[in-house]
Scaffold this active site. Structure first.
Site, mmCIF file in Angstrom:
data_model
loop_
_atom_site.group_PDB
_atom_site.id
_atom_site.type_symbol
_atom_site.label_atom_id
_atom_site.label_comp_id
_atom_site.label_asym_id
_atom_site.label_seq_id
_atom_site.Cartn_x
_atom_site.Cartn_y
_atom_site.Cartn_z
ATOM 1 N N TYR A 150 51.764 47.672 44.484
ATOM 2 C CA TYR A 150 50.393 47.185 44.742
ATOM 3 C C TYR A 150 49.729 48.036 45.819
ATOM 4 O O TYR A 150 48.589 48.499 45.653
ATOM 5 C CB TYR A 150 50.453 45.708 45.175
ATOM 6 C CG TYR A 150 49.103 45.046 45.340
ATOM 7 C CD1 TYR A 150 48.380 44.619 44.234
ATOM 8 C CD2 TYR A 150 48.558 44.831 46.604
ATOM 9 C CE1 TYR A 150 47.133 44.005 44.385
ATOM 10 C CE2 TYR A 150 47.315 44.218 46.764
ATOM 11 C CZ TYR A 150 46.610 43.809 45.647
ATOM 12 O OH TYR A 150 45.377 43.197 45.799
ATOM 13 N N LYS A 154 46.503 50.512 45.314
ATOM 14 C CA LYS A 154 45.238 50.307 46.041
ATOM 15 C C LYS A 154 44.914 51.527 46.919
ATOM 16 O O LYS A 154 43.734 51.854 47.102
ATOM 17 C CB LYS A 154 45.300 49.014 46.864
ATOM 18 C CG LYS A 154 45.416 47.752 46.014
ATOM 19 C CD LYS A 154 44.177 47.515 45.140
ATOM 20 C CE LYS A 154 44.225 46.177 44.431
ATOM 21 N NZ LYS A 154 43.022 45.906 43.613
HETATM 22 P P1 NAP Z 1 42.733 36.740 39.880
HETATM 23 O O1 NAP Z 1 41.977 35.454 39.946
HETATM 24 O O2 NAP Z 1 44.136 36.727 39.397
HETATM 25 O O3 NAP Z 1 41.845 37.752 39.042
HETATM 26 C C1 NAP Z 1 42.323 38.895 38.407
HETATM 27 C C2 NAP Z 1 41.464 39.117 37.179
HETATM 28 O O4 NAP Z 1 41.811 40.355 36.590
HETATM 29 C C3 NAP Z 1 41.657 38.027 36.126
HETATM 30 O O5 NAP Z 1 40.394 37.498 35.761
HETATM 31 C C4 NAP Z 1 42.322 38.754 34.979
HETATM 32 O O6 NAP Z 1 41.888 38.223 33.721
HETATM 33 C C5 NAP Z 1 41.849 40.182 35.183
HETATM 34 N N1 NAP Z 1 42.774 41.161 34.605
HETATM 35 C C6 NAP Z 1 44.085 41.353 34.900
HETATM 36 N N2 NAP Z 1 44.603 42.305 34.140
HETATM 37 C C7 NAP Z 1 43.605 42.741 33.328
HETATM 38 C C8 NAP Z 1 43.514 43.716 32.301
HETATM 39 N N3 NAP Z 1 44.575 44.445 31.934
HETATM 40 N N4 NAP Z 1 42.319 43.896 31.687
HETATM 41 C C9 NAP Z 1 41.232 43.160 32.029
HETATM 42 N N5 NAP Z 1 41.254 42.223 32.995
HETATM 43 C C10 NAP Z 1 42.430 42.013 33.625
HETATM 44 O O7 NAP Z 1 42.805 37.412 41.314
HETATM 45 P P2 NAP Z 1 41.667 37.853 42.354
HETATM 46 O O8 NAP Z 1 42.219 37.537 43.671
HETATM 47 O O9 NAP Z 1 40.342 37.372 41.961
HETATM 48 O O10 NAP Z 1 41.752 39.449 42.179
HETATM 49 C C11 NAP Z 1 40.598 40.249 41.925
HETATM 50 C C12 NAP Z 1 40.775 41.584 42.627
HETATM 51 O O11 NAP Z 1 40.802 41.371 44.048
HETATM 52 C C13 NAP Z 1 42.067 42.318 42.277
HETATM 53 O O12 NAP Z 1 41.812 43.690 42.105
HETATM 54 C C14 NAP Z 1 42.927 42.101 43.507
HETATM 55 O O13 NAP Z 1 43.883 43.117 43.693
HETATM 56 C C15 NAP Z 1 41.876 42.099 44.611
HETATM 57 N N6 NAP Z 1 42.313 41.468 45.841
HETATM 58 C C16 NAP Z 1 42.759 40.179 45.858
HETATM 59 C C17 NAP Z 1 43.222 39.625 47.058
HETATM 60 C C18 NAP Z 1 43.753 38.222 47.127
HETATM 61 O O14 NAP Z 1 44.377 37.864 48.133
HETATM 62 N N7 NAP Z 1 43.515 37.372 46.163
HETATM 63 C C19 NAP Z 1 43.198 40.390 48.221
HETATM 64 C C20 NAP Z 1 42.722 41.691 48.173
HETATM 65 C C21 NAP Z 1 42.285 42.226 46.982
HETATM 66 P P3 NAP Z 1 42.873 38.164 32.441
HETATM 67 O O15 NAP Z 1 44.200 37.687 32.951
HETATM 68 O O16 NAP Z 1 42.205 37.214 31.510
HETATM 69 O O17 NAP Z 1 42.914 39.545 31.894
#
Ligand code: NAP
Length: 253
Positions: A150, A154
């Site tokens: 991860y 990133k």
């Molecule tokens: P999340 O709710 O799990 O969202 C991830 C989204 O990505 C889901 O809607 C998923 O939809 C989609 N996804 C995953 N694989 C995919 C693929 N192959 N093609 C198309 N869509 C795909 O988590 P989130 O926290 O909102 O994450 C969003 C972003 O924020 C990510 O890049 C994550 O690394 C970043 N982020 C999160 C955090 C945290 O603590 N939550 C912190 C820093 C950065 P499907 O499963 O339906 O495809």
């Protein structure tokens, strides 16, 4: 760039950060196309606003992303804003990380982000207008234990962002990354569940261990990330490009 009337793509728009970004853009008058692999959560989000449209696409599959562009741009015009938000996270000590998990993480978080933005670049450059925004992470700026793929993905995303920003700097297209700390979404809940499973700690203890990494003592909310994205899309951020903006309550590195 005024945001009203623009067309945005938000990947992973069916949940968490992507959902909040879709709502923030839609409420600012942007027409938003959201995608993800599962159609149902996308349709739920699209059901909340008349100017959000759901299409299923897998960002790791070039043909799938190209199909999404064809359909969305034919129906609603070229994308002026692309938010590469889709991502996954897994955790394990580096010594126990399988090649499969390494490849999968890089495929979604890095290659998927490249495939997401690439089809928009030539058109944005020709129109001399556009916003490309990557949802990276503080893990793109510093190391964390037990999430090597991860963190590597990133960091790669930050490199991709910087490279595109330099390439497009004369065109008026800006390219930036937003780097949240732990955000309260499904991804965070999955991290808590993994810690519980692997360490036998309670969910409360697992949450506290993640929270301890945040200096201001609370998790980031998806809407806080969305606010930064909306600002980057607007005219006030026209001179902001090539930046990794930390939304992390004071985390340092
Ligand atoms: P999340 O709710 O799990 O969202 C991830 C989204 O990505 C889901 O809607 C998923 O939809 C989609 N996804 C995953 N694989 C995919 C693929 N192959 N093609 C198309 N869509 C795909 O988590 P989130 O926290 O909102 O994450 C969003 C972003 O924020 C990510 O890049 C994550 O690394 C970043 N982020 C999160 C955090 C945290 O603590 N939550 C912190 C820093 C950065 P499907 O499963 O339906 O495809």
């Amino acid at each position: 760039m005024q945001v009203v009337g623009r067309h945005a793509l938000v990947t992973g728009g069916g949940s968490g950060v992507g959902r909040a970004v879709a709502f923030a853009l839609a409420d600012a008058g942007v027409t938003v196309t959201i995608c993800g692999r599962r159609l149902e959560p996308l349709q739920e989000v699209a059901g909340e606003r008349a100017n959000i449209f759901a299409l299923s696409a897998d960002v790791t599959d070039q043909a799938s992303v190209e199909g999404l562009y064809r359909q969305a741009e034919a129906e609603r015009g070229p994308f002026d804003i692309v938010v590469a938000n889709a991502g996954i996270a897994m955790s394990a000590p580096a010594a126990k990380t399988s090649l499969e998990d390494w490849n999968k993480t890089l495929q979604v978080n890095l290659t998927g982000a490249f495939l997401t933005v690439q089809p928009a670049l030539a058109g944005m450059a020709a129109r001399k207008s556009g916003r490309v925004i990557f949802i990276a992470s503080v893990a793109g700026l510093k190391g964390y234990a037990y999430v090597a793929p991860y963190v590597a993905s990133k960091h790669g995303l930050i490199g991709l962002m910087r490279s595109l920003a330099v390439e497009l700097v004369r065109t008026g297209v800006t390219v930036n990354a937003v780097c949240p700390g732990y955000v309260e979404t499904d991804m965070l809940e999955q991290s808590v569940a993994r810690i519980v499973e692997k360490t036998g700690r309670s969910a409360a203890e697992a949450r506290a261990s993640l929270l301890a990494q945040n200096p201001h003592g609370r998790f980031i909310q998806p809407e806080e990330v969305a606010a930064a994205v909306l600002w980057l899309c607007g005219p006030g951020a026209a001179s902001v490009t090539g930046q990794a903006i930390s939304i992390s309550g004071g985390e340092t590195w």
